[in-house]
Write an enzyme that holds these catalytic residues in place. Structure first.
Site, PDB file in Angstrom:
ATOM      1  N   GLU A  11     -37.351 -25.101  67.521  1.00 31.53           N
ATOM      2  CA  GLU A  11     -36.719 -25.254  69.602  1.00 31.53           C
ATOM      3  C   GLU A  11     -37.855 -24.678  69.330  1.00 31.53           C
ATOM      4  O   GLU A  11     -38.588 -23.687  69.645  1.00 31.53           O
ATOM      5  CB  GLU A  11     -36.397 -23.854  69.289  1.00 31.53           C
ATOM      6  CG  GLU A  11     -35.583 -24.118  70.612  1.00 31.53           C
ATOM      7  CD  GLU A  11     -35.109 -22.905  71.327  1.00 31.53           C
ATOM      8  OE1 GLU A  11     -34.684 -23.078  72.730  1.00 31.53           O
ATOM      9  OE2 GLU A  11     -33.641 -22.350  70.323  1.00 31.53           O
ATOM     10  N   HIS A  42     -31.380 -21.225  64.837  1.00 32.38           N
ATOM     11  CA  HIS A  42     -33.683 -21.717  65.865  1.00 32.38           C
ATOM     12  C   HIS A  42     -34.430 -20.497  65.470  1.00 32.38           C
ATOM     13  O   HIS A  42     -34.225 -19.578  65.104  1.00 32.38           O
ATOM     14  CB  HIS A  42     -33.290 -22.139  66.784  1.00 32.38           C
ATOM     15  CG  HIS A  42     -31.931 -23.187  67.571  1.00 32.38           C
ATOM     16  ND1 HIS A  42     -31.675 -23.288  68.394  1.00 32.38           N
ATOM     17  CD2 HIS A  42     -30.867 -24.108  66.851  1.00 32.38           C
ATOM     18  CE1 HIS A  42     -30.781 -24.048  68.594  1.00 32.38           C
ATOM     19  NE2 HIS A  42     -30.600 -24.778  67.852  1.00 32.38           N
ATOM     20  N   GLU A  61     -45.992 -23.250  55.073  1.00 31.09           N
ATOM     21  CA  GLU A  61     -46.298 -23.174  53.419  1.00 31.09           C
ATOM     22  C   GLU A  61     -45.435 -24.298  52.506  1.00 31.09           C
ATOM     23  O   GLU A  61     -44.172 -24.513  53.579  1.00 31.09           O
ATOM     24  CB  GLU A  61     -46.042 -22.351  52.663  1.00 31.09           C
ATOM     25  CG  GLU A  61     -45.766 -21.840  51.262  1.00 31.09           C
ATOM     26  CD  GLU A  61     -45.523 -21.154  50.876  1.00 31.09           C
ATOM     27  OE1 GLU A  61     -45.626 -20.488  49.732  1.00 31.09           O
ATOM     28  OE2 GLU A  61     -44.772 -19.725  51.145  1.00 31.09           O
ATOM     29  N   HIS A  78     -45.796 -17.242  58.306  1.00 27.88           N
ATOM     30  CA  HIS A  78     -46.055 -18.951  58.678  1.00 27.88           C
ATOM     31  C   HIS A  78     -44.264 -19.755  58.583  1.00 27.88           C
ATOM     32  O   HIS A  78     -43.507 -18.718  58.351  1.00 27.88           O
ATOM     33  CB  HIS A  78     -46.525 -19.381  56.906  1.00 27.88           C
ATOM     34  CG  HIS A  78     -45.673 -18.908  55.852  1.00 27.88           C
ATOM     35  ND1 HIS A  78     -46.322 -17.660  54.760  1.00 27.88           N
ATOM     36  CD2 HIS A  78     -44.601 -19.442  55.070  1.00 27.88           C
ATOM     37  CE1 HIS A  78     -45.583 -17.627  53.804  1.00 27.88           C
ATOM     38  NE2 HIS A  78     -44.975 -18.606  54.017  1.00 27.88           N
TER      39      HIS A  78
END
Length: 353
Positions: free
Chosen positions: A145, A94, A211, A163
């Protein structure tokens, strides 16, 4: 609990000091044994040349003067732990971060980015709710999450987080969809600087950047997490040794004064990767309070914690089960202060059931 022993049992030998002071080794017995070993009368053992004889006895008994056996044993233990880390069954599970409006974010991710809402979990006693989104089931895919804390509608993303990366078939088409849904485009589609891959940047409602990378079909569309670090070589070494990641590639961009390193548990086109970015001359970043951590699976959280400590990380939660459930975890900070949580693989699968 698994503990790492820094010296093999066969290398632990009693020092002369402990022999002479121990009730198990009275000095008379020691001198008698040394006399037999060195073939000299006991009366000579503590004369003017006793230091030479004692040094010889130390060597005969196998006691190290320089500490080299201890150093060698410690190095062996480190090598063994490093080998275990490399062979551990690890996977990025996650990426966790906080949002101010859970329903709004779920709507954006499902309608604009094609994700699926996998599950939600409300914890009223702790006053937060989680939502798990991604492109496939959690037992085989890297997923997001989201955390919503009751009453908190805004967070500071900071300058350290970069990002997330998502692989799509058609970047331009995805950007048009984002625009149609009222999303923000931070960079229009086009080739990456200095390369040919078509990319674009968009922002979600909370300001997190994504991105978009134009790629063919991939088993892991959620493919990158980019974080900025103050010392790239230090970060690479840490993630290789403590996390067992592989350095997949590096790219230096002197024109734009930054260098990136891609690290992960498999090739970029099939596995999610951690993209570490070093901006020339910048050694520290404000991390804000929005981005939280990456969760990684492991076969043994106790050994994982030992490796993290050994190779320069900081344990922020000692390994063990979470209160109220049996899932074992350990949490740590890397040398730049980025948090990660390791989760026991078997416990994770049980939790999903």
């Amino acid at each position: 609990m698994v503990r790492i022993i820094t010296m093999a049992a066969s290398s632990i030998r009693p020092s002369l000091t402990c022999l002479s002071s121990s009730p198990r080794f009275p000095i008379s017995l020691l001198s008698r044994n040394l006399s037999r070993t060195l073939h000299v009368p006991q009366s000579q053992l503590f004369g003017l040349n006793s230091h030479k004889l004692l040094r010889r006895s130390v060597n005969c008994l196998g006691v190290a003067e320089s500490g080299k056996p201890a150093q060698a044993s410690t190095a062996t233990a480190q090598d063994d732990l490093l080998t275990w880390v490399k062979n551990d069954k690890r996977r990025m599970l996650h990426v966790v971060y906080r949002v101010g409006d859970l329903d709004r974010t779920i709507k954006f991710y499902t309608e604009c980015l094609g994700m699926k809402l996998l599950r939600k979990r409300d914890i009223p006693e702790e006053k937060y709710t989680n939502a798990f989104l991604g492109y496939g089931p959690e037992d085989s895919h890297f997923v997001i999450e989201l955390t919503y804390n009751y009453g908190v509608d805004k967070y500071d993303i900071g300058a350290g987080f970069g990002h997330f990366g998502i692989a799509v078939d058609d970047v331009a088409k995805t950007v048009e969809l984002v625009k149609a849904k009222g999303g923000k485009v931070a960079r229009e589609p086009g080739p990456v600087k200095g390369g040919k891959t078509v990319i674009a940047f968009i922002e979600d409602p909370d300001g997190y950047k994504f991105e978009l990378l134009e790629r063919g079909p991939t088993p892991e569309p959620l493919c990158q997490v980019m974080l900025r670090v103050g010392d790239l070589d230090r970060a690479i070494k840490f993630y290789e040794k403590a996390f067992g990641m592989e350095l997949l590639r590096t790219r230096d961009n002197p024109e734009y004064k930054y260098t990136i390193a891609m690290m992960g548990y498999g090739p970029e086109d099939k596995f999610p990767v951690l993209e570490l970015t070093y901006n020339y001359g910048v050694t520290e970043y404000d991390k804000g309070n929005a981005y939280a951590q990456i969760a990684i699976g492991t076969d043994d959280v106790y050994k994982t914690a030992e490796a993290i400590k050994l190779f320069g990380g900081k344990i922020t939660r000692e390994p063990g089960p979470l209160p109220g459930i049996s899932t074992k975890i350990t949490a740590c900070l890397d040398p730049d202060g980025w948090k990660s949580v390791f989760v026991d693989n078997i416990d994770f699968l049980k939790e999903l059931e």
